[in-house]
Design an enzyme around this catalytic site. Structure first.
Site, PDB file in Angstrom:
ATOM      1  CG  ASP A  12      -1.791  -1.248   1.270  1.00 29.19           C
ATOM      2  OD1 ASP A  12      -2.241  -1.703   0.211  1.00 29.19           O
ATOM      3  OD2 ASP A  12      -1.956  -1.789   2.370  1.00 29.19           O
ATOM      4  CE  LYS A  15       3.087  -2.438  -4.425  1.00 27.49           C
ATOM      5  NZ  LYS A  15       2.749  -2.203  -3.026  1.00 27.49           N
ATOM      6  N   GLY A  39      -4.549  -4.698  -4.647  1.00 29.03           N
ATOM      7  CA  GLY A  39      -5.714  -3.924  -5.075  1.00 29.03           C
ATOM      8  C   GLY A  39      -5.257  -2.580  -5.564  1.00 29.03           C
ATOM      9  CG  HIS A  40      -3.724  -1.854  -8.848  1.00 33.18           C
ATOM     10  ND1 HIS A  40      -2.940  -2.953  -8.587  1.00 33.18           N
ATOM     11  CD2 HIS A  40      -4.185  -2.015 -10.088  1.00 33.18           C
ATOM     12  CE1 HIS A  40      -2.929  -3.732  -9.644  1.00 33.18           C
ATOM     13  NE2 HIS A  40      -3.674  -3.184 -10.568  1.00 33.18           N
ATOM     14  CD  GLN A 232       0.810  -8.759  -2.146  1.00 34.85           C
ATOM     15  OE1 GLN A 232       1.545  -9.454  -2.802  1.00 34.85           O
ATOM     16  NE2 GLN A 232      -0.441  -8.555  -2.510  1.00 34.85           N
TER      17      GLN A 232
HETATM   18  P1  IMP Z   1      -2.307 -12.727   2.264  1.00 34.20           P
HETATM   19  O1  IMP Z   1      -1.393 -12.157   1.221  1.00 34.20           O
HETATM   20  O2  IMP Z   1      -3.767 -12.523   1.963  1.00 34.20           O
HETATM   21  O3  IMP Z   1      -1.968 -14.134   2.615  1.00 34.20           O
HETATM   22  O4  IMP Z   1      -2.065 -11.886   3.619  1.00 34.20           O
HETATM   23  C1  IMP Z   1      -0.850 -11.993   4.351  1.00 34.20           C
HETATM   24  C2  IMP Z   1      -0.444 -10.643   4.928  1.00 34.20           C
HETATM   25  O5  IMP Z   1      -0.104  -9.747   3.869  1.00 34.20           O
HETATM   26  C3  IMP Z   1      -1.547  -9.941   5.723  1.00 34.20           C
HETATM   27  O6  IMP Z   1      -0.942  -9.222   6.774  1.00 34.20           O
HETATM   28  C4  IMP Z   1      -2.160  -9.000   4.709  1.00 34.20           C
HETATM   29  O7  IMP Z   1      -2.792  -7.905   5.329  1.00 34.20           O
HETATM   30  C5  IMP Z   1      -0.920  -8.584   3.930  1.00 34.20           C
HETATM   31  N1  IMP Z   1      -1.217  -8.155   2.552  1.00 34.20           N
HETATM   32  C6  IMP Z   1      -1.550  -8.959   1.521  1.00 34.20           C
HETATM   33  N2  IMP Z   1      -1.735  -8.234   0.398  1.00 34.20           N
HETATM   34  C7  IMP Z   1      -1.514  -6.957   0.743  1.00 34.20           C
HETATM   35  C8  IMP Z   1      -1.502  -5.737  -0.019  1.00 34.20           C
HETATM   36  O8  IMP Z   1      -1.727  -5.689  -1.232  1.00 34.20           O
HETATM   37  N3  IMP Z   1      -1.200  -4.617   0.696  1.00 34.20           N
HETATM   38  C9  IMP Z   1      -0.883  -4.648   2.030  1.00 34.20           C
HETATM   39  N4  IMP Z   1      -0.871  -5.753   2.750  1.00 34.20           N
HETATM   40  C10 IMP Z   1      -1.170  -6.907   2.118  1.00 34.20           C
END
Ligand code: IMP
Length: 448
Positions: A12, A15, A39-40, A232
């Site tokens: 977040d 990017k 998500g964007h 991420q």
């Molecule tokens: P997962 O990727 O859904 O398995 O989540 C694992 C961890 O990564 C959690 O703490 C989520 O909140 C974080 N996370 C996953 N995708 C994002 C993103 O696009 N932005 C910020 N945090 C993310």
């Protein structure tokens, strides 16, 4: 050449705005890890497009590729493509045959495992998209790949092997009564076979699957420019992040090579741009040394920044935790990724505050650390050694975006200079507002 855009913090960082701006100079935009947990929002010609899986370049008429390092939920993929088509676009998206498929049981297990872990404070606060369980199956050599959806015999064989194991896991380890639950279909081989076979047919009919490494290398050989779009961020990388509060893939720049099939020498010979948010935000769980949550006034400050910066999860809508910029985290990211440049976003959000600090270092049991310790337990025991900066006033940021760098308040420039010096990388761009055109661009990595 290649330009790799990497999140330097916890995801977040904004990017998408830079991918949008520099993606315009590329021919192909490639995602190399993650899935629909990202998500964007892309704004193009006044229309807003919300994407979580399809590479944003697809909105701009670029070829979008989901590399072998991605995990792909075909339902999300086709929903997004159908929506883009309804909005009048003709996206060209290719998927690596080696990419792994997120199946409904992965999402169910993601949810029930998080619930079980929450009793021990181990839940990562996942997005619930089945990301972790899919990567687990990939590493456990029981995953189903995009290429398998094109071959009915292989698909059935793989499902017949994996599904009974998943059913047993859900029932025995997590106490889910699969047969009577709302998730019965997620564990039914015949149902899954029919549904995923249909996705396979559609992928084949639309000629969407590729051998990503070959496809991308051929594009490079033909003189095309490639933009790798990291999702991420570095501190939630499975290897370099705050394990176990991480995602299950490698957002770091090394992931661009492994997750696309383009050689590391090629990715490393290009540009690697770290995207930095001017403060910290965190959607998941785990420690956060510079978090603003200790006193009423810190919480007020966090609320102010959260509201002003719109710090609510794009995928889940959850309010994000807020902290000061964490320099040990950034130094760690600069080293792990080898930034050739950085972009700093959201300096407008900090305008008008009475005080601005950064966590310059950590104090761990009396020892000063300039970078992150390797275990999350030690990281959680770190106290930030704060450094104060002179605050800057609110200004007309749209005007700053037009006038350029010199219009940025002097104190904000001092803040930017500090960040750039500490990570030893020049600043290529500065985000001064939420709109795509509210970015002061100093350099274009494709022209380096
Ligand atoms: P997962 O990727 O859904 O398995 O989540 C694992 C961890 O990564 C959690 O703490 C989520 O909140 C974080 N996370 C996953 N995708 C994002 C993103 O696009 N932005 C910020 N945090 C993310």
């Amino acid at each position: 050449m290649t330009v790799t855009i990497v999140g330097s913090q916890l995801g977040d960082e904004g990017k998408g705005a830079l991918v949008d701006i520099w993606g315009g100079d590329s021919d192909v935009v490639v995602r190399y890890q993650g899935g629909d947990n990202a998500g964007h929002t892309v704004v193009h010609d006044g229309t807003e497009y919300k994407l979580s899986l399809v590479p944003s370049g697809a909105v701009r008429g670029k070829v979008g590729v989901l590399g072998n390092g991605c995990v792909v939920n075909p339902e999300t993929l086709f929903d997004e493509l159908d929506t883009l088509r309804e909005q009048g676009l003709d996206p060209d998206v290719r998927i690596a045959r080696r990419a792994h498929v997120i199946l409904p049981y992965h999402r169910v297990i993601d949810g029930i495992e998080e619930e079980a872990k929450s009793d021990d404070d181990l839940a990562a606060g996942t997005t619930g998209r089945g990301i972790g369980p899919t990567y687990e199956d990939k590493a456990g050599r029981r995953g189903i790949r995009i290429g398998d959806l094109l071959d009915p015999d292989v698909l059935r064989e793989r499902l017949e092997y994996a599904v009974p194991q998943k059913r047993t896991l859900a029932q025995e380890a997590y106490g889910l009564d699969v047969a009577t639950s709302e998730h019965a279909d997620a564990f039914d081989v015949d149902h899954l076979f029919e549904t995923y076979r249909a996705y396979g047919k559609r992928l084949a009919e639309e000629s969407m699957t590729v051998n990503a490494g070959e496809f991308l290398t051929a594009k490079l050989d033909a003189g095309d420019e490639l933009l790798f779009e990291g999702a991420q961020g570095t501190s939630i990388d499975i290897d370099h992040g705050i394990y176990p509060y991480v995602t299950s893939s490698n957002p770091t720049a090394g992931g661009a090579a492994v997750g696309s099939g383009v050689a590391p020498t090629v990715v490393g010979g290009g540009e690697v741009v770290g995207i930095v948010k001017a403060y910290l935000s965190r959607v998941g769980t785990g420690p956060l040394p510079t978090e603003l949550d200790g006193t009423d006034s810190e919480e007020e400050l966090a609320d102010f920044i959260r509201e002003k910066g719109g710090e609510f999860g794009t995928v889940t809508g959850r309010p994000r935790r807020i902290g000061w910029l964490d320099m040990p985290m950034l130094r760690h990211a600069a080293r792990a990724n080898g930034f050739t440049g950085i972009a700093v976003n959201h300096i407008d959000v900090l305008a008008g505050l009475d005080e601005i600090s950064v966590g310059h270092a950590y104090d761990l049991d009396g020892e000063e650390l300039l970078t992150m310790p390797a275990t999350t337990e030690r990281w959680g025991r770190c106290d930030p050694v704060l450094k104060s900066f002179e605050p800057w006033d609110e200004v007309d940021w749209s005007a700053v975006a037009v006038e350029g760098y010199d219009a940025i308040p002097d104190n904000a420039q001092a803040y930017l200079d500090y960040i750039s010096a500490e990570v030893d990388a020049p600043i290529y761009a500065i985000g001064v507002g939420p709109g795509r055109d509210e970015t002061v661009v100093l350099d274009n990595p494709f022209e380096q």
